[in-house]
Design a protein around this motif. Structure first.
Motif, PDB file in Angstrom:
ATOM      1  N   LYS A  53       0.842  -1.192   0.000  1.00  0.00           N
ATOM      2  CA  LYS A  53       0.000   0.000   0.000  1.00  0.00           C
ATOM      3  C   LYS A  53       0.881   1.248   0.000  1.00  0.00           C
ATOM      4  CE  LYS A  53      -3.629   2.224   2.606  1.00  0.00           C
ATOM      5  NZ  LYS A  53      -3.391   2.842   3.900  1.00  0.00           N
ATOM      6  N   GLY A  54       0.599   2.171  -0.870  1.00  0.00           N
ATOM      7  CA  GLY A  54       1.347   3.412  -0.917  1.00  0.00           C
ATOM      8  C   GLY A  54       2.559   3.348  -1.819  1.00  0.00           C
ATOM      9  N   LEU A  77       5.305   9.695  -8.865  1.00  0.00           N
ATOM     10  CA  LEU A  77       6.196   8.546  -9.003  1.00  0.00           C
ATOM     11  C   LEU A  77       5.920   7.509  -7.927  1.00  0.00           C
ATOM     12  CD1 LEU A  77       9.456  10.532  -9.719  1.00  0.00           C
ATOM     13  CD2 LEU A  77       8.210   9.053 -11.317  1.00  0.00           C
ATOM     14  N   SER A  78       6.564   6.374  -8.060  1.00  0.00           N
ATOM     15  CA  SER A  78       6.470   5.362  -7.007  1.00  0.00           C
ATOM     16  C   SER A  78       7.222   5.844  -5.772  1.00  0.00           C
ATOM     17  CB  SER A  78       7.067   4.042  -7.496  1.00  0.00           C
ATOM     18  OG  SER A  78       8.462   4.155  -7.582  1.00  0.00           O
ATOM     19  N   THR A  79       6.786   5.368  -4.609  1.00  0.00           N
ATOM     20  CA  THR A  79       7.385   5.783  -3.347  1.00  0.00           C
ATOM     21  C   THR A  79       8.573   4.901  -3.026  1.00  0.00           C
ATOM     22  OG1 THR A  79       5.121   6.217  -2.639  1.00  0.00           O
ATOM     23  CG2 THR A  79       6.844   6.284  -0.941  1.00  0.00           C
ATOM     24  N   VAL A 130      -2.159 -10.115   3.051  1.00  0.00           N
ATOM     25  CA  VAL A 130      -2.774  -9.705   4.307  1.00  0.00           C
ATOM     26  C   VAL A 130      -3.885  -8.691   4.027  1.00  0.00           C
ATOM     27  CG1 VAL A 130      -1.203  -7.768   4.643  1.00  0.00           C
ATOM     28  CG2 VAL A 130      -2.164  -8.953   6.635  1.00  0.00           C
ATOM     29  N   ASP A 131      -4.868  -8.581   4.925  1.00  0.00           N
ATOM     30  CA  ASP A 131      -5.921  -7.583   4.727  1.00  0.00           C
ATOM     31  C   ASP A 131      -5.378  -6.187   5.037  1.00  0.00           C
ATOM     32  OD1 ASP A 131      -6.226  -7.000   7.584  1.00  0.00           O
ATOM     33  OD2 ASP A 131      -7.121  -8.990   7.697  1.00  0.00           O
ATOM     34  N   PRO A 132      -6.061  -5.121   4.543  1.00  0.00           N
ATOM     35  CA  PRO A 132      -5.511  -3.759   4.666  1.00  0.00           C
ATOM     36  C   PRO A 132      -5.211  -3.356   6.106  1.00  0.00           C
ATOM     37  CG  PRO A 132      -7.357  -3.800   3.148  1.00  0.00           C
ATOM     38  CD  PRO A 132      -7.296  -5.158   3.770  1.00  0.00           C
ATOM     39  N   ASP A 133      -6.057  -3.749   7.037  1.00  0.00           N
ATOM     40  CA  ASP A 133      -5.787  -3.421   8.441  1.00  0.00           C
ATOM     41  C   ASP A 133      -4.485  -4.036   8.921  1.00  0.00           C
ATOM     42  OD1 ASP A 133      -7.815  -1.754   9.059  1.00  0.00           O
ATOM     43  OD2 ASP A 133      -8.557  -2.962  10.742  1.00  0.00           O
ATOM     44  N   GLY A 134      -4.297  -5.287   8.567  1.00  0.00           N
ATOM     45  CA  GLY A 134      -3.066  -5.966   8.952  1.00  0.00           C
ATOM     46  C   GLY A 134      -1.851  -5.295   8.344  1.00  0.00           C
ATOM     47  N   GLU A 135      -1.969  -4.885   7.082  1.00  0.00           N
ATOM     48  CA  GLU A 135      -0.837  -4.232   6.433  1.00  0.00           C
ATOM     49  C   GLU A 135      -0.523  -2.906   7.113  1.00  0.00           C
ATOM     50  OE1 GLU A 135      -1.318  -3.643   2.256  1.00  0.00           O
ATOM     51  OE2 GLU A 135       0.771  -3.032   1.982  1.00  0.00           O
ATOM     52  N   ARG A 136      -1.570  -2.217   7.566  1.00  0.00           N
ATOM     53  CA  ARG A 136      -1.373  -0.917   8.196  1.00  0.00           C
ATOM     54  C   ARG A 136      -0.616  -1.056   9.518  1.00  0.00           C
ATOM     55  NH1 ARG A 136      -3.888   1.604  11.697  1.00  0.00           N
ATOM     56  NH2 ARG A 136      -5.614   0.130  11.735  1.00  0.00           N
ATOM     57  N   ILE A 137      -1.012  -2.017  10.346  1.00  0.00           N
ATOM     58  CA  ILE A 137      -0.332  -2.144  11.642  1.00  0.00           C
ATOM     59  C   ILE A 137       0.986  -2.913  11.521  1.00  0.00           C
ATOM     60  CG2 ILE A 137      -2.488  -2.015  12.957  1.00  0.00           C
ATOM     61  CD1 ILE A 137      -2.298  -5.034  13.394  1.00  0.00           C
ATOM     62  N   VAL A 165      10.208   3.954  17.038  1.00  0.00           N
ATOM     63  CA  VAL A 165      10.314   4.080  15.584  1.00  0.00           C
ATOM     64  C   VAL A 165       9.519   5.285  15.116  1.00  0.00           C
ATOM     65  CG1 VAL A 165      10.741   1.631  15.179  1.00  0.00           C
ATOM     66  CG2 VAL A 165       8.396   2.489  15.201  1.00  0.00           C
ATOM     67  N   HIS A 166       9.941   5.819  13.971  1.00  0.00           N
ATOM     68  CA  HIS A 166       9.237   6.967  13.389  1.00  0.00           C
ATOM     69  C   HIS A 166       7.830   6.573  12.985  1.00  0.00           C
ATOM     70  CE1 HIS A 166      12.639   9.681  13.198  1.00  0.00           C
ATOM     71  NE2 HIS A 166      13.390   8.729  12.670  1.00  0.00           N
ATOM     72  N   ARG A 167       6.928   7.501  13.106  1.00  0.00           N
ATOM     73  CA  ARG A 167       5.565   7.293  12.613  1.00  0.00           C
ATOM     74  C   ARG A 167       5.340   8.192  11.424  1.00  0.00           C
ATOM     75  NH1 ARG A 167       3.261   3.105  12.651  1.00  0.00           N
ATOM     76  NH2 ARG A 167       4.633   1.926  13.972  1.00  0.00           N
ATOM     77  N   ASP A 168       5.906   7.846  10.305  1.00  0.00           N
ATOM     78  CA  ASP A 168       5.705   8.627   9.094  1.00  0.00           C
ATOM     79  C   ASP A 168       4.488   8.047   8.390  1.00  0.00           C
ATOM     80  OD1 ASP A 168       7.679   9.332   6.122  1.00  0.00           O
ATOM     81  OD2 ASP A 168       5.642   9.814   6.686  1.00  0.00           O
ATOM     82  N   GLU A 169       3.332   8.715   8.542  1.00  0.00           N
ATOM     83  CA  GLU A 169       2.087   8.113   8.055  1.00  0.00           C
ATOM     84  C   GLU A 169       1.905   8.283   6.560  1.00  0.00           C
ATOM     85  OE1 GLU A 169       0.106   6.067   9.405  1.00  0.00           O
ATOM     86  OE2 GLU A 169       1.079   6.117  11.349  1.00  0.00           O
ATOM     87  N   SER A 170       2.838   8.937   5.905  1.00  0.00           N
ATOM     88  CA  SER A 170       2.639   9.172   4.480  1.00  0.00           C
ATOM     89  C   SER A 170       2.441   7.864   3.718  1.00  0.00           C
ATOM     90  CB  SER A 170       3.827   9.948   3.907  1.00  0.00           C
ATOM     91  OG  SER A 170       5.008   9.161   3.986  1.00  0.00           O
ATOM     92  N   TYR A 171       3.134   6.809   4.175  1.00  0.00           N
ATOM     93  CA  TYR A 171       2.915   5.554   3.440  1.00  0.00           C
ATOM     94  C   TYR A 171       2.750   4.367   4.369  1.00  0.00           C
ATOM     95  CZ  TYR A 171       8.028   5.256   3.916  1.00  0.00           C
ATOM     96  OH  TYR A 171       9.301   5.243   4.378  1.00  0.00           O
ATOM     97  N   ARG A 172       2.354   4.654   5.614  1.00  0.00           N
ATOM     98  CA  ARG A 172       2.236   3.525   6.542  1.00  0.00           C
ATOM     99  C   ARG A 172       0.785   3.227   6.854  1.00  0.00           C
ATOM    100  NH1 ARG A 172       7.779   3.807   9.876  1.00  0.00           N
ATOM    101  NH2 ARG A 172       8.873   4.862   8.233  1.00  0.00           N
TER     102      ARG A 172
END
Lengths: 429, 429, 429
Positions: C203-204, C211-213, C398-405, C422-429
């Motif tokens: 995701k992301g 462009l790609s991340t 994995v389901d999207p929720d699982g991928e997010r956490i 750890v950093h919480r950079d939500e741009s692609y997490r």
């Protein structure tokens, strides 16, 4: 020691040497990991990528050019002085041409030297941590692979003048260096000294006022794990070296292995005790240095001494190393993050001298002292001069801005640990 | 098994055993890394430096003193009972004197035992994580290297009374322990139990009310990487042990290697499944414990069973280990951070019993049970008593203040990861 | 190459092959560590635990079932076409029954294949990082261990139709794959491509606009240390493979070792230069990919070419790999975190072709091309179809929720690094 080609080499010895040489890169991996752990987190990727770069560059330079100078052949370059022949460089083929048709033992010698030069160039690279630029590391590796290491390897392993001290001047068996204490460690330590002289200390290491700043390694687990991984490589290296360079029979190698282990163990216990007495608490990084110094000492001694002597030589290495590291830092203002000058340089030279003390042959000690003197009196100034010239052209040290942001961001554009939060202690960053 | 000296040992076997023994330290490196990963970040440097300290101390003590008791010689200490000679201690030379002149096989035995004692002392050190003091670890290592391990090694490997159960009482081939499941793992597990009894649980592990607190390892990557590194060491160790202690011909060793791999794999799959069923999700640390328990089981079995039996014995180890770890923690309030009591102790004893079940010789199972009973009925109380006495003198456990700030700051004056930001969860720190 | 059973195998070769095979798991450990380092911190435990799971599952499946299809026996499954016998599957016993009584060489072949299948399944597992579920990994490993890998191994190593191209159609020595470039790396790379097609990008990774991340690996030290550890495994693997599958005499193996080292070194230097030119700064992760691609290339070439040719083939691999990684990502929107499609797939196929170019036998190049075509034209669609069907049943991703956490919390219920911030950079997490 005589040139390699004509010597017979039974099949079991060949297979054993080959299998052992495959393990030698674990010493390389261990030293690279120790170097990285002893540096800063913001230079960790550059440190370890640089290790791969210097290894690769040195190996290619040796394969294409250096192997010709290292080889021991009938047409070696020789000059005559005082009625003796001084064999100072090999005259093998360039580009490893005809390698597949060379004798089994000559092939093994090249493999051993390829791995040796990879380890040599890691040593100054570790001392230049946090400020030595990748192009400088690669250039040092190229010149070491093509010229500097091959000459020393030829003198000691390729039947050169140091090896011939025995036949020419009745000095024992000639200069002995089974595990590379001279051609690898002392040469590497000497180069480390030249690198830190030229690159200078890290910013903030020696403030205008007060004592020098402690800059602890960023990951002590890497450092200590590296010690354990290196042990395996060293055991194999010392035994392969004994087979190749000391003409040891396989049956005698168990002593070599036991000696290697005891030397490291004694050194660790000694450094632990010394740092505990000196600072009130044992110092983990210095203990790692001590362990490694014990291994380096064994590179010269393990194949030629008894277990008790190995314990003793390791013990001395473990006592001296932490004191020297402190002396170099405080008295001489030398910033050597990996402690390589003491660990590889001094412990290597100590091991070479000790091998002369404990070896049974008459005159061996003199041969060893001549080797030690050559490394200090000839190779140190030569390497310093070469580095000084190189530094005029490609600048060893990163610029202040690069040092401030860290070698990773500056040279690679990214961090080793992009997801982890690190402290911002600006006192010396 | 009979004393080692008179046995012939062909050159290929010698070279192979030697090469394999050099790889054995990878098992040591793997276990040390697993121990460190399973402990807390603020004790990581102390854990791994302590590993180097206990290894070094044990190795030196064994070289100077213990090797004399472990050796199998014609002058062994023997008492007579029930009309039989009971060989309870070796009578070799102190200080490894004359080592270079000993037989090839006797030399290899010493090298194998040096590495074995280094692994033995890591096992209780891991269980004492986060509160066992370095001086206690070093003292344990000294007494294990000088006396405790050498006796057990003599009984099983040096032609002692356990090995002689075959010739004296027609119990199969006597007590069999090819890879050190008894002399290394079960002895280490038994010592781990004694250590955690005496040192007590970590602060906050068992609060006055409610369940025990989970204290997850601080770096699961170290733990799992340690499993992979340990695999290489175990493969080599089991094969070297088969050559040395089971008189195996090289041609039979491929089965040993396959068995080692299958035992670990089956155990991992079993623990994965058990923890998934038990907790809803598989537990990574327990899976590492399971994998290691499979390897420990193979230390007894790999040289004497078929691949299918190796799968089965590993499977059982993998099922039992996570259940036992939980049982020890919840029912017996034992705080064993590395799980060594189950992983090395129980799995080692299970492997020894299983080797008796699957071995073809009549009476082998009885011999194995006598060995297992000796470890539990004799060595456990003896080791506990020794540790209890030692604890009166030098105090195993750190004081509460030291435990609060962490072993690294308290004993070493610095952290393993000085640049990284760690959570301050005060609930149990 | 002909079936293995009747071939004589001298004792030194046997012992050397066995010792070398024990080192092969270091290649497995290195690749697993690289995979973990190239993924995210919140999936690190799942990545490495998953490595143990896929290794264990594949190994058990191969031991119980697959080894029967891989074996080369007189009763192999054969069909006749165009007047020739096409040997497409072995007919050995299930459950490794009778394994202890098999010939020494057949036993070594099974050990080598057990280790090979463990490495094969790591390759797609690494490409599925951060979203492939553990059950999917285990299912892939089971089917690869039982069926897919055994068939390819039989064709190339077990005397199957690819190996018989020499005797049947005079194509050199038949398809040559000494170090597993086909049966391990190209097969693994092809499977990695099928996995990422089916699992889709993280995701992301490819936002709707722009462009790609870049999603840098969470620990570059793991990645680069993995390269050094893998080197030891590769050296051993290529030499063991030459002994087993190319009938090499031990005396010729030094060239194989030198070639392996030079191939990796040349590839590293090439990737360093290419990424420096392309992005202004060298890219550490891509350099690791390049080093590994050099090793993969050597898996096909090291046993059959000269050192200069090994330098050249490694150089090409190191130039092509970073360009292909970028091409796959930008042009084809393929999200392959470990770069396995290029590193194992393309470099493996390139090595196989290069072995045909540089091998002296007439017709060898055609045999190699037929092998390459089989992997691309037959195995890629077959593996894709199998995965597509499996994905209908157990869902790879994995389901999207699982991928997010993160995979660690989602599948294991805990993090790899619970104490680190750890950093919480939500741009692609």
């Amino acid at each position: 020691m005589t040139p390699l080609a004509p010597m017979p080499f039974p099949e079991t010895s060949f297979a054993l040497t080959l299998a052992l040489l495959l393990l030698a890169p674990l010493a390389i991996a261990g030293v690279a990991l120790i170097n990285t752990g002893l540096g800063r987190s913001r230079s960790a990727a550059q440190s370890l990528l640089g290790s791969l770069v210097v290894i690769s560059t040195a190996v290619i330079a040796f394969a294409l050019v250096g192997s010709a100078f290292a080889a021991g052949t009938s047409g070696d370059h020789v000059f005559h002085l005082a009625g003796k022949a001084w064999n100072w460089a090999g005259a093998g083929p360039l580009f490893l041409s005809g390698f597949g048709a060379a004798g089994a033992r000559a092939q093994l010698a090249v493999l051993c030297e390829l791995l040796s030069v990879a380890l040599v160039v890691l040593i100054p690279w570790g001392s230049g941590a946090d400020r030595l630029r990748l192009p400088a590391g690669a250039a040092i590796a190229a010149i070491f692979g093509a010229l500097v290491f091959p000459l020393v390897a030829h003198w000691t392993w390729g039947g050169g003048w140091l090896a011939q001290l025995g036949t020419n001047f009745s000095m024992g068996a000639g200069f002995l260096d089974g595990g590379g204490a001279a051609a690898i460690h002392a040469l590497g330590g000497v180069s480390a000294l030249a690198v830190v002289w030229i690159a200078g200390p890290r910013k903030g290491k020696f403030p205008r006022e007060g004592l020098s700043t402690a800059m602890p390694g960023h990951n002590v687990v890497y450092v200590l794990l590296g010690c354990l991984i290196a042990l395996v490589g060293w055991l194999a290296w010392n035994m392969a070296g004994s087979l190749l360079w000391l003409n040891a029979a396989p049956a005698t190698l168990t002593v070599t292995a036991v000696n290697t282990l005891l030397s490291a163990a004694a050194a660790l216990v000694a450094t632990f005790s010394v740092t505990r007495i000196r600072f009130g608490k044992p110092d983990a990084s210095l203990c790692a240095n001590g362990w490694l110094a014990g291994l380096v000492t064994s590179s010269a001694c393990a194949g030629v001494v008894s277990p008790l002597a190995a314990l003793f030589t390791g013990l001395v290495a473990g006592i001296v190393t932490p004191l020297l590291v402190e002396l170099f830092e405080l008295a001489l203002s030398i910033d050597d993050p990996s402690g390589a000058i003491s660990v590889h340089g001094v412990a290597g030279l100590w091991g070479l001298a000790a091998a002369g003390i404990f070896a049974p042959q008459a005159g061996q000690f003199v041969a060893q002292l001549i080797g030690v003197s050559t490394l200090l009196g000839l190779m140190l100034p030569v390497v310093y001069l070469v580095f000084w010239l190189m530094n005029r052209v490609l600048v060893f040290r990163v610029d202040p801005d690069g040092e401030r942001i860290g070698m990773d961001l500056h040279e690679l554009g990214g961090n080793a640990y992009p997801e982890f939060v690190v402290h911002r202690d600006e006192s010396y960053r």
